[in-house]
Structure formats: C-alpha cells, structure tokens
Design an enzyme around this catalytic site. Structure first.
Site, PDB file in Angstrom:
ATOM      1  N   GLU A   1       0.818  -1.219   0.000  1.00  0.00           N
ATOM      2  CA  GLU A   1       0.000   0.000   0.000  1.00  0.00           C
ATOM      3  C   GLU A   1       0.850   1.266   0.000  1.00  0.00           C
ATOM      4  O   GLU A   1       0.504   2.247  -0.669  1.00  0.00           O
ATOM      5  CB  GLU A   1      -0.913  -0.014   1.225  1.00  0.00           C
ATOM      6  CG  GLU A   1      -1.847   1.177   1.336  1.00  0.00           C
ATOM      7  CD  GLU A   1      -2.742   1.051   2.550  1.00  0.00           C
ATOM      8  OE1 GLU A   1      -2.974   2.086   3.208  1.00  0.00           O
ATOM      9  OE2 GLU A   1      -3.205  -0.060   2.851  1.00  0.00           O
ATOM     10  N   ASP A   2       1.971   1.265   0.746  1.00  0.00           N
ATOM     11  CA  ASP A   2       2.703   2.506   0.993  1.00  0.00           C
ATOM     12  C   ASP A   2       4.113   2.547   0.415  1.00  0.00           C
ATOM     13  O   ASP A   2       4.806   3.551   0.588  1.00  0.00           O
ATOM     14  CB  ASP A   2       2.807   2.755   2.513  1.00  0.00           C
ATOM     15  CG  ASP A   2       1.449   3.068   3.129  1.00  0.00           C
ATOM     16  OD1 ASP A   2       0.567   3.538   2.397  1.00  0.00           O
ATOM     17  OD2 ASP A   2       1.274   2.813   4.335  1.00  0.00           O
TER      18      ASP A   2
END
Length: 735
Positions: A125-126
């Site tokens: 996600e990051d």
C-alpha cells in the site's frame, strides 16, 4: 496505514495521546522509539534475528517454541528497507507501526504466517513493493493476507473507497480469517496513537471503529482487542463520561480494603480444601464495562469493579469448582449461565455465576453501609478456554490446517470455526448489495445486532439468526429468494404469523406455497431484521414496482400472493353443474330398533367404517354418532337410551370436513377443483373471515364411496396454502 506515513521533512508536531487506559498486568509496553532506532541501524547479518524484532520473537516463542523464525527475519528486512525514510505523524519511524501490530498479534498467539504478513501489511500500500514480489518471496498465503488488508485507492474509488475496502477485507476474511486479525491489530495500534490527528478525524475514525471493527472483534471472539478498542473509542467520543469513569476507578483503587481480593482468597481456600487445583485471579473491569455497570446498578461498590476468574485444567473441573462455590457460599441463581455446554456464537466458553457476600462491615464507595449484600461475579473456565476467550480465532492457528476427524459440517452452517455462520451469511447478503452506500449502512446495521440465537428446523438442522429475528428472517435464511413463496410457519408445533419473533432454541417449520407467482409483501420489511431478508425483499419490490402494493396482506394477516385479498371471500359454492342437484343419499345404517328412523349426526358426520353408536331422541328417531364424538359422553351423562347401530351395505356417504389454510388468491377455486377430481359433490360450504393469518373452510360433501375419504383428505391437504384437513368435530353442549 498510509494516512500515518509522512515525509520526514514535513512531519507534524506530536499531539497529546488519547487518555491512557488502566489495563490488567501484562507485558510492559514496548518503547517504539527504541525499536525505530534499532530498525534504522541497517540490515543485519544473514540468518541473525534483528534486535528490532526481539520482543516479537520472545512473545512468539512463548506460544510457539518450535517456530521457524526465518520468515520473520526476511519479512522484517524487506519491511524496514521498504519503509526506510517514512515517518509517522507522531515523529517515529514508520517501521515502528508494523512492528507494534506484529507484537500485538504475537502476544495473542498468532502463528508465524500471520506475523510475517503483519510485518509486510503496509508494504504494497505505501511502498514500491508489489504483491507479486511478496508472493514470490513469501508464498501464496502471505500474499493473500497482505492483499486482503491493502486499502483501495481513493483516486480509483472516490467516496466509495472506505466501504469497498471493508467489503474487500470481509470477502478475504471469508476465505482466511487471519486477514481480519491483522486489520484489528492494525486499528488498535492506530487508535493508541490517534492523539496526533485533528479532533474531527479522531472522531471519524473512532466512529468507524465503534460501528464496524469492535463488533467484528466481538464476533471473532478477540476480547483482548475488543476491550481496549472500546476504551479508546470511549475516551474520544465521550470524554466527559470517560473521565468520570476514570475517577471512579482511581477512587476504588485508593480504598484501603479490597473486597475482590478478600473473596478471591476465600475461594482459594474452598477449592484447596476440596482438592481442586485452580488458579483464582481478580479480573478488573475495563473502562466501558465499569461505565455500563454504573448505569445499570447506580452507585458502585468495591465488588462491582471486577470479577473473579477461576482457571482449571479440565472441563469437568469447571463444574467441580461451580459445585464447591454453590455449596460453601451463597449463589445468586439468576446469574448462572453455562457457556461450556452451549458456547456463544463467537467461540466463547465459560461458566458464569455469582455469589452473595454476607452483610457485614464492608461499605460502598461513599462510606455508607450497603443497602444490600454485595454480589461477586465469578467466571470459571479452563486455560484453553481462557486463551480462546482472549484471542478468539487468533488462538485457533492456521485455518488451512486439516480439521479434526470428529468435526462434521452442520447443515446450514460451516463447521470451520474460523468461518462462522454469521460470516457466511454476511458474505451472502453483501453480494446482493452492489451499491457501496447500501453495503456500508447495511453492514453497520448487521454488526449492531450483537447477539445471536439458534433455531432448529424439523429435520434437525439449525439456523443462526440475530436476536430479534422473525419467521420472515428464518425463511430467507433457509430458502434465499425462494422465501418469496413462504405462506406461514409453525413455531414449536404451533401455527405462527411470519412476524413472530423467534427465541433461542425454537423449532421453526416454514410453510411454503407452490404458486410460482407468489410474491413478498411490502409489509414484510417491517419484520425483516436480517440484511439477507431486507435486501431480497427490497430487490424484488424494486424490480416489480406494480406489485406488492399496500393492500397486500401483512405478515400477521393472511399470507401474501399475487392479487391477494384478506380472504377469498365467503361464498357458498354451488354444485359444479348449473342445474339443481338431486337430493344426495347418505350411507345406510341399520338400528336395533325396527321401524325407527335413522339420522346421521351433523356434529361428527360418521362415515363407514367409523365405529358408531346411536341414541333415541324425540319422535322415535335414532341419531348416529361416531363413538368418540363428544356428544356421546354428553348423552350418556343424561342417561339417554343407547341404541345399537351398524353400517348397511351401501357405500356412499356424506361427511363434513374442515380445512384450515393461509389466505392466498384462487385458494377456494383450487380446493373445489381438488374435491371435484375426487368425485365428491359439495353439498354446502362456508369460509369464515380470516383470523390471525388463518382461514377456516367447512365443507359438507357427498362421496360415492366412503373408502375414498382418506384420498380426498390427502388431495385437499396437497393444495398449496392448506396446512390441515380434519373431520368436523363439534364440541358437546354443556351438561
């Protein structure tokens, strides 16, 4: 998750954290800043466990001493290098977040695969790490778990990103419950550090936690996470009441006497004398629990701030402890609950009881003598039950492991405890709610129903339903959209309206019509509590706007059907032909009174080969009754002369039948057609106005042969909507 990651050059100031929560004695809180410094020291020697995950390893080996630590080492190295340079809004290195989430799960006993995925849960996600890379390095299971907790992008989904992310997580959880375990631990750590957020954002996150994640933690049995999440939400959304509760707890802690500790020592002595090995602990209530007790009981006394927990080794010892406590102390019988014999739907098992303390010098928190004896609640369970009570599904390990041989799938529910019935039902109804807003609002409503009941089907199967569910809900739980044809129900053998609220342990038989044109009533929505029922009914109404209008019968009236009215009317059908019917002949009866006229009694309409008897009445007439007719006993009590009677050679007969049914369109026509097909002639018929969803039909029929009667009654029962057909049996007049 990503909302917590910031560029180190623009990291915001550290705001005060949410009010601290008093917790039970446990492992000391880890210094995340120290972990962050350890993480930034760089990669470690190959094969050596990094110092930064030392606490994770220690907690993990407590539950899994033989665990392979290599996946954890590799996962940490990838996570640290991927998140390097990212900072949380609190000013800590971002790697401290996955480390803290993993430590939470490790302390609850999660297995290695879950911990590996937890360390990596924000990488896709990051960071630049891809799901394919995770799959290649750590395998399909870890990849699936990481994907399950990865948020959907707002740039792609807009306002629907949050509900669709939760839908994605729930679907993934349906295949592997470890997805939600990671999400719950992730939210707990974010809630612990939520003080750095703006107040309005704190409130928004706290509300979603309250409405969705806390109910999910409860349903998955993860009490350790649920109780802390409740306290953190309480502090944010109701700070005044939280502070008052904190003061009550502090005041009680400062008291010189400790009622619970005294009773705990007394219980230890009782069990020691009985030769029962047990660990007796004082279990303080958490903030929300104290607040609820205060609202329920008023001013709190010392014993209200906690409960006793008795831990034993075997199931049988639980009942042994219970017996000793109830023998040597004063039990409060109304407080006893056996969740060992009947576990809760979230796997929880324990015996609950309470004992009343003798009136004495103990005082309440105000110093005044108590108005009544204090009551101490006691929980009794095995060590394994306690582990499951705290960690829920996390304590069950790998759901991919082979099930126990004795485990068998109950009809209607999955036996796999990591895929409970409520989750299967949730996954079913979410497919019928494609609109994100409908899904989001329905999910919150569904999770707000925090108690489940079990009802039984006549075939022995079970249905799990939320507390307050009705027969409408049971119909859609069992039959899906085929429940549109439901025309009634029997609850514990008695006829019941579809609006009837079911109770735990009820037996429910759903009565289904066979008319393909059957349709639900709009009024059913008032009594549909499960999402499956509401969505199915609403979807049918949306696709059939011209049907199920306001004149459709409600669930507590006649069952619905196309064009249904409260009843079919009350006509008196004429014979099938348009001409006047000839006077029908009854069966021939011979009486032991020569020359006497013989008449078949209308109260019981006897037919061959019924056992019969006769009585002489005025005018020298002999009336013939079935032997079991209530009138027979009445006549004998009045000393009426009994006359011997017997059937003659004729086969034709006249009989009165009573059919009970649920109202639906064309029912009367279908019944008369079924009667005609059996070569029976209708002499008279009445249909009473409907009452409580039931319609009563009374037919006097002429049969060409009495032997046809059983077939006629079967044919009438086979008409959709008819649930019973019996011979007329009038009540005897009062003596």
């Amino acid at each position: 998750m990503s909302a917590e990651a910031t560029n180190p050059a623009t990291a915001g100031p550290v705001a005060p954290a949410a009010p601290a929560v008093v917790r039970r004695k446990s492992r000391p809180r880890i210094d995340l800043r120290r972990l962050g410094r350890a993480a930034l020291l760089g990669p470690t020697a190959r094969g050596k466990v990094p110092d930064a995950i030392g606490h994770v390893v220690e907690a993990h080996r407590t539950h899994h001493p033989d665990a392979n630590l290599e996946p954890l080492r590799r996962a940490y190295v990838l996570a640290e290098s991927s998140h390097r340079g990212q900072m949380r809004k609190s000013g800590e290195p971002y790697i401290t977040h996955p480390l803290a989430v993993t430590l939470i799960l490790a302390e609850l006993g999660a297995e290695t695969t879950t911990l590996t995925a937890s360390l990596l849960h924000d990488t896709v996600e990051d960071t630049e790490v891809t799901l394919d890379q995770v799959r290649e390095q750590f395998g399909e299971e870890v990849s699936y778990l990481v994907d399950g907790v990865t948020k959907l992008e707002k740039v792609d989904y807009g306002a629907a990103a949050e509900p669709e992310t939760f839908r994605k997580m729930l679907v993934a959880t349906g295949n592997d419950v470890r997805v939600m375990s990671i999400k719950l631990a992730d939210r707990l750590h974010n809630m612990r550090t939520l003080g750095v957020m703006r107040p309005e954002k704190q409130a928004r996150i706290a509300k979603v936690t309250r409405d969705v994640l806390i109910p999910l933690a409860e349903r998955l049995g993860v009490q350790a996470l649920k109780t802390e999440l409740e306290d953190l939400v309480f502090a944010i959304l109701r700070p005044g009441e939280y502070e008052h509760t904190r003061e009550l707890i502090a005041e009680n802690a400062a008291r010189p006497d400790d009622t619970l500790a005294e009773v705990a020592e007394e219980v230890r002595g009782v069990l020691r004398e009985a030769g029962l090995q047990a660990e007796v602990l004082v279990r303080p209530r958490h903030f929300v629990s104290v607040h609820r007790v205060a609202r329920k009981r008023g001013p709190l006394r010392s014993a209200d701030f906690g409960r006793l927990l008795v831990l034993v080794n075997e199931d049988a010892d639980c009942y042994g402890v219970l017996g000793e406590l109830h023998t040597c102390m004063t039990p409060v019988v109304s407080e006893f609950k056996d969740f060992i014999a009947v576990p809760k739907f979230n796997l929880y098992q324990s015996l609950h009881t309470a004992v009343a303390l003798p009136r004495g010098p103990r005082t309440d928190s105000s110093g005044a003598a108590p108005r009544a004896a204090q009551v101490v609640e006691v929980l009794i369970r095995t060590h394994q039950m306690h582990k499951v009570a705290e960690a829920g599904v996390i304590a069950l390990g790998n759901p991919y492991a082979a099930p126990a041989e004795e485990q068998s799938a109950a009809d209607g529910e999955r036996a796999d405890p990591t895929r409970p019935g409520w989750l299967s039902r949730l996954l079913d109804w979410q497919r019928a709610a494609p609109d994100p807003d409908t899904f989001w609002s329905t999910l919150r409503e569904d999770l707000a129903q925090d108690r489940e009941i079990t009802v039984f089907r006549p075939d022995g199967g079970t249905l799990g339903l939320p507390d307050g569910a009705t027969c409408v809900d049971a119909a859609y739980a069992q039959y899906g959209e085929d429940a549109h044809a439901c025309i009634g129900a029997r609850v514990n053998g008695r006829l019941a309206t579809l609006s009837t609220v079911l109770r735990d342990g009820d037996t429910v038989q759903l009565l289904m019509g066979q008319d393909p044109a059957s349709e639900p009533s709009r009024a059913w929505l008032e009594h549909a509590h499960t999402p499956a029922a509401r969505i199915a009914i609403q979807r049918w109404l949306a696709t059939h706007p011209g049907h199920a209008s306001s004149d459709a019968p409600p669930p507590d009236g006649p069952a619905p059907g196309r064009g249904a009215h409260p009843s079919d009317g009350t006509p008196t059908p004429r014979p099938a032909s348009g001409t006047r019917a000839a006077r029908p002949r009854g069966a021939e009866v011979l009486a032991d009174r020569p020359g006497a006229a013989v008449r078949l009694a209308r109260c019981c309409t006897p037919v061959p080969p019924d056992e019969i008897t006769g009585f002489a009445v005025r005018g020298g007439v002999v009336t013939v009754h079935r032997v079991r007719c209530p009138t027979v006993a009445h006549m004998k009590s009045r000393e009426r002369a009994e006359v011997g009677v017997r059937w003659g050679d004729t086969t034709g007969c006249r009989v009165t039948l009573v059919a009970e049914s649920f109202g639906r369109p064309h029912l009367l026509a279908d019944l008369t057609e079924a009667i005609a097909l059996q070569d029976a002639e209708i002499v008279s018929a009445t249909v009473e106005p409907p009452s409580q969803q039931r319609v009563r039909h009374t037919y006097t029929l002429q049969l060409p042969d009495a032997a046809h009667l059983p077939a006629l009654m079967r044919a009438m029962r086979d008409v959709p909507g008819v649930y019973d057909v019996n011979r007329a049996q009038h009540q005897a007049p009062a003596p």
